[in-house]
Design a protein around this motif. Structure first.
Motif, PDB file in Angstrom:
ATOM      1  N   SER A  93       2.788 -58.029 -32.773  1.00 25.19           N
ATOM      2  CA  SER A  93       1.997 -57.572 -33.918  1.00 25.19           C
ATOM      3  C   SER A  93       2.537 -58.205 -35.197  1.00 25.19           C
ATOM      4  O   SER A  93       3.707 -58.590 -35.269  1.00 25.19           O
TER       5      SER A  93
ATOM      6  N   LYS B 299       6.302 -54.464 -34.854  1.00 25.90           N
ATOM      7  CA  LYS B 299       6.567 -53.181 -34.198  1.00 25.90           C
ATOM      8  C   LYS B 299       6.202 -53.197 -32.717  1.00 25.90           C
ATOM      9  O   LYS B 299       6.830 -52.512 -31.922  1.00 25.90           O
ATOM     10  N   TYR B 300       5.184 -53.964 -32.361  1.00 27.56           N
ATOM     11  CA  TYR B 300       4.675 -53.947 -30.995  1.00 27.56           C
ATOM     12  C   TYR B 300       4.563 -55.367 -30.438  1.00 27.56           C
ATOM     13  O   TYR B 300       4.353 -56.323 -31.171  1.00 27.56           O
TER      14      TYR B 300
ATOM     15  N   LEU C 152       2.164 -52.612 -23.375  1.00 26.57           N
ATOM     16  CA  LEU C 152       2.582 -52.471 -24.765  1.00 26.57           C
ATOM     17  C   LEU C 152       4.084 -52.221 -24.796  1.00 26.57           C
ATOM     18  O   LEU C 152       4.581 -51.309 -24.136  1.00 26.57           O
TER      19      LEU C 152
ATOM     20  N   PHE D 204       7.211 -51.243 -27.248  1.00 25.75           N
ATOM     21  CA  PHE D 204       7.595 -50.677 -28.536  1.00 25.75           C
ATOM     22  C   PHE D 204       8.909 -51.339 -28.946  1.00 25.75           C
ATOM     23  O   PHE D 204       9.974 -50.938 -28.490  1.00 25.75           O
TER      24      PHE D 204
ATOM     25  N   ASP E 233      -1.966 -52.422 -36.213  1.00 24.73           N
ATOM     26  CA  ASP E 233      -2.172 -51.401 -35.184  1.00 24.73           C
ATOM     27  C   ASP E 233      -3.448 -51.598 -34.386  1.00 24.73           C
ATOM     28  O   ASP E 233      -3.987 -50.654 -33.809  1.00 24.73           O
TER      29      ASP E 233
ATOM     30  N   VAL F 245      -3.597 -49.406 -31.295  1.00 26.13           N
ATOM     31  CA  VAL F 245      -2.241 -49.275 -30.769  1.00 26.13           C
ATOM     32  C   VAL F 245      -1.536 -48.178 -31.547  1.00 26.13           C
ATOM     33  O   VAL F 245      -1.675 -48.129 -32.766  1.00 26.13           O
ATOM     34  N   PRO F 246      -0.802 -47.289 -30.943  1.00 24.30           N
ATOM     35  CA  PRO F 246      -0.355 -47.248 -29.561  1.00 24.30           C
ATOM     36  C   PRO F 246      -1.179 -46.324 -28.655  1.00 24.30           C
ATOM     37  O   PRO F 246      -0.915 -46.258 -27.470  1.00 24.30           O
TER      38      PRO F 246
END
Length: 129
Positions: free
Chosen positions: A54, A58-59, A80, A82, A108, A119-120
């Motif tokens: 991302s 974050k992802y 996904l 984290f 996101d 997401v998430p």
């Protein structure tokens, strides 16, 4: 002593117990079917295809291709990751296809093979369409 009342009360208790037992049995069978056929945590691992992180870092979405063998076609599993939580993972994408195109639309929001996911919490599973 009223014997008729006691007998009627006993029948009510037996009927209620039978209904509760049947309800629990049906719920157990339903959960077992969901767990066996629809739980995204039980998807096959597959072979790594590609990944995309991302914009804010974050992802990360990692894509894997799985072969169903002679009876079913290929499928893509999107995982996904984290990045800020010790690389905890969650399956968010499962579809019958052979390749994966991953594009982040925002911090996101991700688009995987034309399916946009938030997401998430968002997920796509072809078995639920």
């Amino acid at each position: 002593m009223n014997v008729g009342y006691d007998k009627k009360n006993l029948y009510k208790k037996l009927l209620l117990s039978f209904i509760i037992a049947c309800s629990l049995f049906v719920a157990l069978i339903g959960y077992g079917a969901y767990w066996a056929f629809y739980d995204m945590n039980r998807l096959p691992t597959g072979e790594y295809l590609n990944q995309a992180t991302s914009p804010d870092g974050k992802y990360t979405i990692k894509a894997y291709a799985t072969s169903g063998g002679a009876t079913t076609s290929y499928a893509v599993r999107g995982e996904l990751v984290f990045n800020e939580k010790g690389d905890k993972t969650k399956n968010i994408y499962w579809n019958r296809e052979e390749t994966a195109s991953i594009q982040w639309v925002g911090n996101d929001k991700v688009m995987i093979n034309g399916h946009t996911l938030d997401v998430p919490k968002g997920k796509f599973d072809y078995r639920h369409q």
